[in-house]
Design an enzyme around this catalytic site. Structure first.
Site, PDB file in Angstrom:
ATOM      1  CB  ALA A  11      14.607  45.107 -21.088  1.00  0.00           C
ATOM      2  CD  GLU A  30       7.597  38.615 -15.799  1.00  0.00           C
ATOM      3  OE1 GLU A  30       7.850  37.406 -15.899  1.00  0.00           O
ATOM      4  OE2 GLU A  30       8.151  39.498 -16.491  1.00  0.00           O
ATOM      5  NE  ARG A 102      20.630  37.766 -16.793  1.00  0.00           N
ATOM      6  CZ  ARG A 102      20.931  38.709 -17.680  1.00  0.00           C
ATOM      7  NH1 ARG A 102      20.033  39.635 -17.978  1.00  0.00           N
ATOM      8  NH2 ARG A 102      22.108  38.740 -18.250  1.00  0.00           N
ATOM      9  CE1 TYR A 207      39.366  34.909  -9.156  1.00  0.00           C
ATOM     10  CE2 TYR A 207      39.849  33.993 -11.322  1.00  0.00           C
ATOM     11  CZ  TYR A 207      40.282  34.455 -10.094  1.00  0.00           C
ATOM     12  OH  TYR A 207      41.620  34.489  -9.797  1.00  0.00           O
ATOM     13  CG  ASP A 287      18.625  40.450 -23.981  1.00  0.00           C
ATOM     14  OD1 ASP A 287      19.479  41.259 -24.400  1.00  0.00           O
ATOM     15  OD2 ASP A 287      18.839  39.647 -23.051  1.00  0.00           O
TER      16      ASP A 287
END
Length: 387
Positions: A11, A30, A102, A207, A287
């Site tokens: 994001a 970060e 991710r 999967y 999120d």
């Protein structure tokens, strides 16, 4: 306008790309001390997420990092195929679903932001946010500060920005535990660019197989919070999952048995709808604002949509406050519908939750192309949000 983006994940880096394209001065902060890649669980980017990436001029680099998925088949608990449907806009190579990890998506977006001149500062753990009439200041654990005109909290489910501004809001459990794993020794799935969903008697399983032969899988099983937090061992978790999957005659148990690495386990968690996103000069996105359980597979795609729409709102509106009002009016109905629908799937109580085909359209679907198209003006556009 100087903008501070807190969070260097999906994001945050996507938001930085959108703000940069809109002409803003942006810097990313970060908390992790370096840019080491966190591989993590795999995810699918849906066509709407890929559409957002095209408007950020990042669909190409992300597409090369993953592999396409053009169709989905559904198996019942006996292993019989009960549906086989196209996924999203499969006819358009750019907008096809993509499967990747991710951490790989975060790394690609971060590298692209840096390439475009966006500073990314690592090791910046947020400890506080102070707002004044002329700006907003982020305070970090190492004693440093940063001040800007706008602060974007894009730091995920357990957002430090949200905690600093609205400490009463907590993520809630959505009724499931989620397992993830990988194996390169299992038999390949039939067909190319295919994801298989298994409608098991006690677990939902899915999967996909990469062109290189690696199978990525997930399992969603009913269960309370706390799994994976040291309350049981890795072997216990594996046996618990296998015990559920072996009740059915599907490929699921075999894929888990073929997984030699440790299984990743997390809780399905969400942010309650209706919580505040805006706090003066600070805004939550992704999120941090609207985390949903993973059942719909839309978390990353929704964050990418946020990045484009926010950039356009700040570009088009007559002022920052108007831009943030417009952004929220456009995004809240769509993302909160996703939170509700995904949570209902996780809890097993949604009408049609055990569906054979794609989900019904989400709010704003008819306007999505126009909202994401970088050439349209979101301030002049009118639609059913009333904004």
């Amino acid at each position: 306008m100087r903008t501070l983006v807190i969070g260097g994940g999906i994001a945050g880096t996507a938001t930085a790309l959108g703000l940069r394209r809109a002409g803003l001065d942006v810097e990313v902060y970060e908390s992790r001390p370096d840019a080491a890649r966190d591989i993590g669980a795999f995810l699918t980017l849906a066509s709407n997420g890929m559409r957002a990436l095209t408007q950020l001029d990042a669909a190409g680099v992300v597409g090369r990092a993953g592999y396409p998925l053009t169709s989905m088949r559904v198996l019942d608990a006996g292993g019989a195929e009960i549906a086989h449907v196209p996924l999203g806009e499969a006819a358009d190579p750019v907008l096809r679903y993509r499967c990747l990890r991710r951490g790989e998506l975060s790394a690609v977006l971060r590298a692209e932001a840096v390439r475009r001149g966006v500073p990314v500062r690592h090791g910046a753990r947020l400890t506080g946010v102070e707002q004044g009439p002329d700006g907003v200041t982020a305070r970090f654990a190492d004693g440093t500060t940063a001040t800007g005109d706008l602060l974007i909290g894009a730091d995920g489910l357990r957002s430090a920005v949200r905690e600093a501004l609205d400490p009463g809001v907590r993520p809630v459990h959505a009724g499931q535990r989620v397992f993830y794993g990988y194996t390169d020794t299992a038999p390949a799935a039939p067909g190319d660019a295919l994801i298989t969903m298994v409608r098991g008697s006690t677990a939902a399983f899915g999967y996909a197989v990469s062109p290189g032969g690696e199978t990525s899988w997930f399992a969603r099983v009913p269960g309370g919070p706390g799994a994976g937090a040291g309350e049981d061992t890795a072997a216990d978790r594996r046996e618990l999952l296998l015990g559920l999957l072996r009740q059915d005659r599907t490929p699921a148990a075999g894929l888990v048995e073929a997984t030699t690495g440790e299984l990743m386990v997390t809780d399905a968690t969400e942010i309650p709808i209706g919580t505040r996103w805006r706090h003066g000069r600070a805004l939550l996105v992704g999120d941090a604002a609207h985390a949903a359980s993973p059942a719909t597979g839309q978390g990353a795609s929704m964050a990418l949509e946020d990045a484009v729409v926010l950039g356009k709102c700040l570009r088009d509106a007559p002022g920052t406050e108007a831009a943030l009002v417009r952004y929220e009016a456009l995004r809240r109905p769509r993302v909160e519908h996703n939170v509700t629908a995904s949570g209902a799937l996780s809890r097993g109580g949604a009408p049609g939750a055990r569906r054979d085909g794609p989900p019904p359209p989400r709010p704003g679907e008819a306007d999505l192309v126009r909202h994401l198209d970088w050439t349209t003006d979101l301030w002049e556009t009118t639609d059913d949000t009333g904004a």
